[in-house]
Design a protein around this motif. Structure first.
Motif, PDB file in Angstrom:
ATOM      1  N   THR A   1       0.837  -1.201   0.000  1.00 19.77           N
ATOM      2  CA  THR A   1       0.000   0.000   0.000  1.00 19.77           C
ATOM      3  C   THR A   1       0.870   1.249   0.000  1.00 19.77           C
ATOM      4  OG1 THR A   1      -1.744  -1.174   1.216  1.00 19.77           O
ATOM      5  CG2 THR A   1      -1.823   1.227   1.245  1.00 19.77           C
TER       6      THR A   1
ATOM      7  N   LEU B   1      -2.993   8.679  -4.644  1.00 21.65           N
ATOM      8  CA  LEU B   1      -3.929   7.736  -4.043  1.00 21.65           C
ATOM      9  C   LEU B   1      -3.946   7.922  -2.528  1.00 21.65           C
ATOM     10  CD1 LEU B   1      -3.296   4.319  -5.861  1.00 21.65           C
ATOM     11  CD2 LEU B   1      -5.025   6.046  -6.364  1.00 21.65           C
ATOM     12  N   THR B   2      -5.111   7.865  -1.946  1.00 22.56           N
ATOM     13  CA  THR B   2      -5.208   7.859  -0.495  1.00 22.56           C
ATOM     14  C   THR B   2      -4.786   6.479   0.015  1.00 22.56           C
ATOM     15  OG1 THR B   2      -7.504   7.069  -0.479  1.00 22.56           O
ATOM     16  CG2 THR B   2      -7.150   9.455  -0.624  1.00 22.56           C
TER      17      THR B   2
ATOM     18  N   SER C   1      -9.186   2.525 -12.083  1.00 20.56           N
ATOM     19  CA  SER C   1     -10.471   2.650 -11.396  1.00 20.56           C
ATOM     20  C   SER C   1     -10.401   3.611 -10.220  1.00 20.56           C
ATOM     21  CB  SER C   1     -10.943   1.280 -10.900  1.00 20.56           C
ATOM     22  OG  SER C   1     -10.151   0.826  -9.804  1.00 20.56           O
ATOM     23  N   GLN C   2      -9.168   3.880  -9.722  1.00 24.38           N
ATOM     24  CA  GLN C   2      -8.986   4.807  -8.609  1.00 24.38           C
ATOM     25  C   GLN C   2      -8.555   6.191  -9.077  1.00 24.38           C
ATOM     26  OE1 GLN C   2      -9.927   3.759  -5.535  1.00 24.38           O
ATOM     27  NE2 GLN C   2     -10.488   1.901  -6.673  1.00 24.38           N
TER      28      GLN C   2
ATOM     29  N   LYS D   1      -7.008  -0.697  -1.491  1.00 22.70           N
ATOM     30  CA  LYS D   1      -7.975  -1.378  -2.350  1.00 22.70           C
ATOM     31  C   LYS D   1      -7.272  -1.960  -3.578  1.00 22.70           C
ATOM     32  CE  LYS D   1     -12.097   0.344  -2.924  1.00 22.70           C
ATOM     33  NZ  LYS D   1     -13.246   1.158  -3.397  1.00 22.70           N
ATOM     34  N   VAL D   2      -6.365  -1.192  -4.179  1.00 19.51           N
ATOM     35  CA  VAL D   2      -5.611  -1.698  -5.330  1.00 19.51           C
ATOM     36  C   VAL D   2      -4.781  -2.910  -4.921  1.00 19.51           C
ATOM     37  CG1 VAL D   2      -3.789  -1.179  -6.996  1.00 19.51           C
ATOM     38  CG2 VAL D   2      -5.538   0.539  -6.485  1.00 19.51           C
TER      39      VAL D   2
ATOM     40  N   ARG E   1      -6.580   4.449   1.668  1.00 20.58           N
ATOM     41  CA  ARG E   1      -7.691   3.542   1.396  1.00 20.58           C
ATOM     42  C   ARG E   1      -7.688   3.086  -0.058  1.00 20.58           C
ATOM     43  NH1 ARG E   1     -12.786   2.258   3.381  1.00 20.58           N
ATOM     44  NH2 ARG E   1     -14.372   1.834   1.809  1.00 20.58           N
ATOM     45  N   GLN E   2      -7.474   4.010  -0.990  1.00 17.07           N
ATOM     46  CA  GLN E   2      -7.446   3.651  -2.404  1.00 17.07           C
ATOM     47  C   GLN E   2      -6.269   2.726  -2.719  1.00 17.07           C
ATOM     48  OE1 GLN E   2      -7.423   7.741  -3.890  1.00 17.07           O
ATOM     49  NE2 GLN E   2      -9.400   7.384  -4.890  1.00 17.07           N
TER      50      GLN E   2
ATOM     51  N   THR F   1     -15.545  -1.873 -11.199  1.00 15.85           N
ATOM     52  CA  THR F   1     -14.410  -1.381 -11.973  1.00 15.85           C
ATOM     53  C   THR F   1     -14.646  -1.554 -13.464  1.00 15.85           C
ATOM     54  OG1 THR F   1     -12.859  -1.866 -10.180  1.00 15.85           O
ATOM     55  CG2 THR F   1     -11.944  -1.698 -12.407  1.00 15.85           C
TER      56      THR F   1
ATOM     57  N   TRP G   1     -16.160  -5.253  -6.310  1.00 18.21           N
ATOM     58  CA  TRP G   1     -15.185  -4.243  -6.728  1.00 18.21           C
ATOM     59  C   TRP G   1     -14.837  -4.424  -8.198  1.00 18.21           C
ATOM     60  CZ3 TRP G   1     -10.990  -4.318  -2.278  1.00 18.21           C
ATOM     61  CH2 TRP G   1     -11.539  -3.709  -1.146  1.00 18.21           C
TER      62      TRP G   1
ATOM     63  N   ARG H   1       1.202   4.202  -2.929  1.00 18.46           N
ATOM     64  CA  ARG H   1       1.134   5.637  -2.598  1.00 18.46           C
ATOM     65  C   ARG H   1       2.356   6.372  -3.126  1.00 18.46           C
ATOM     66  NH1 ARG H   1      -1.614   9.407   0.355  1.00 18.46           N
ATOM     67  NH2 ARG H   1      -0.036   9.479   1.990  1.00 18.46           N
TER      68      ARG H   1
END
Length: 350
Positions: free
Chosen positions: A69, A80-81, A115-116, A87-88, A83-84, A344, A340, A73
């Protein structure tokens, strides 16, 4: 119902679970006597040490997800946050679980990034970068691990056919990874135009015409990737590599945690346990089964059997290992990821 939802129907998500569990059952039946398994299971006391080691194993996987994650970032320059990016990471890990290890599920990573909110061209650039960093980690780390670990320890019992087989497989796959890493280095950092010309020539050969469009797209993506990466400062590369190293090392340490709880007498062999994980994951890179299902359990029980003592205990450890590192992600995927993926694909089609 939309096509995307039918493409990711629930039974397709559960199929790898059924295959994996079926292989485990067969191993329990054929690789260890039922009475041995029952006796070994009864001898395990789920005291604070064992519970602590299982919790530690889950924490190691948290470290693995945090590392990836963090890497997403860093790669997106914090666009991307958390959270995003998480998710990826979950989407990529789930697709890794349901596709053959030799193929890999991260090839869909550019779709997940898109998708993000990441533009598709840049998303392709970023996924090529993650691929390069993963391979670079293995190329750099494996020689050091082998150098500081006696051959008889890292490749199990010397002289056995299994020992020779895993040693030769490891070095062959490692050399292929090294060559692929060098090609990626040339293609996305040093000589992208040269690699693109070579790929264009390959795509024109009769044997490769079926995949000519994909091969040419790979060359174009490498050129685009190179333009962005050549401008990145050293700090960017350091952060991305640290995230990569954290994710892989954390995944490996799950086995150390399990040995610490279930085989406390082997605490002094913690380095060997870790070193063997490098060998296992390199070998699993060519697994033809989804997420290495079946092969992983067999390889673990055979490879660590000399350190455990009994086939039954090795198999029990293999099951705990896979529950933490594989089946957990399949469970998350079965509950969350299909929706998800459907959202997407629907968003991209619009």
């Amino acid at each position: 119902m939309s096509d995307s939802k039918s493409s990711f129907s629930f039974w397709k998500v559960l199929l790898p679970v059924a295959i994996g569990l079926g292989v485990v059952v067969l191993m329990f039946v054929h690789d260890a006597r039922k009475e041995d398994i029952a006796d070994i299971w009864k001898s395990i006391h789920f005291d604070s040490r064992i519970i602590g080691c299982v919790v530690a194993g889950f924490l190691c996987m948290f470290g693995r997800d945090f590392g990836l994650t963090w890497r997403f970032r860093a790669l997106t320059d914090r666009k991307l946050t958390w959270r995003q990016a998480w998710k990826v990471d979950m989407l990529c890990e789930f697709t890794n679980c349901i596709t053959p290890s030799a193929v890999g599920g991260s090839s869909l990573g550019m779709i997940f990034l898109n998708s993000q909110g990441i533009e598709m061209g840049r998303a392709t650039t970023l996924m090529l970068t993650t691929l390069f960093m993963d391979e670079l980690f293995f190329v750099i780390a494996c020689p050091f691990v082998v150098m500081f670990t006696p051959a008889a320890d890292i490749f199990a019992s010397e002289g056995s056919s299994f020992s020779h087989g895993i040693k030769y497989t490891f070095w062959i796959v490692y050399m292929l990874i090294a060559v692929w890493t060098f090609i990626l280095f040339l293609g996305i950092i040093w000589k992208p135009l040269w690699i693109r010309k070579v790929l264009d020539k390959i795509s024109g050969l009769r044997w490769f015409r079926k995949w000519s469009s994909q091969i040419q797209a790979l060359g174009a993506n490498m050129v685009a990737t190179s333009k962005e990466l050549q401008s990145k400062p050293f700090g960017f590369w350091l952060e991305v590599f640290c995230g990569t190293a954290l994710s892989w090392t954390s995944r490996y340490l799950v086995v150390n945690a399990l040995f610490w709880g279930f085989i406390p007498a082997d605490d002094k062999y913690q380095w060997v346990i870790l070193a063997r994980q490098f060998v296992i994951w390199v070998v699993l890179m060519v697994s033809p089964t989804p997420g290495g299902a079946g092969l992983s359990e067999w390889l673990f029980s055979e490879y660590y059997g000399d350190m455990v003592g009994t086939a039954g205990m090795a198999l029990i450890l293999a099951v705990f290992w896979r529950l933490i590192t594989y089946y957990l992600y399949l469970l998350i995927g079965a509950l969350v990821v299909p929706s998800w993926l459907s959202k997407t694909i629907d968003r991209i089609r619009k």
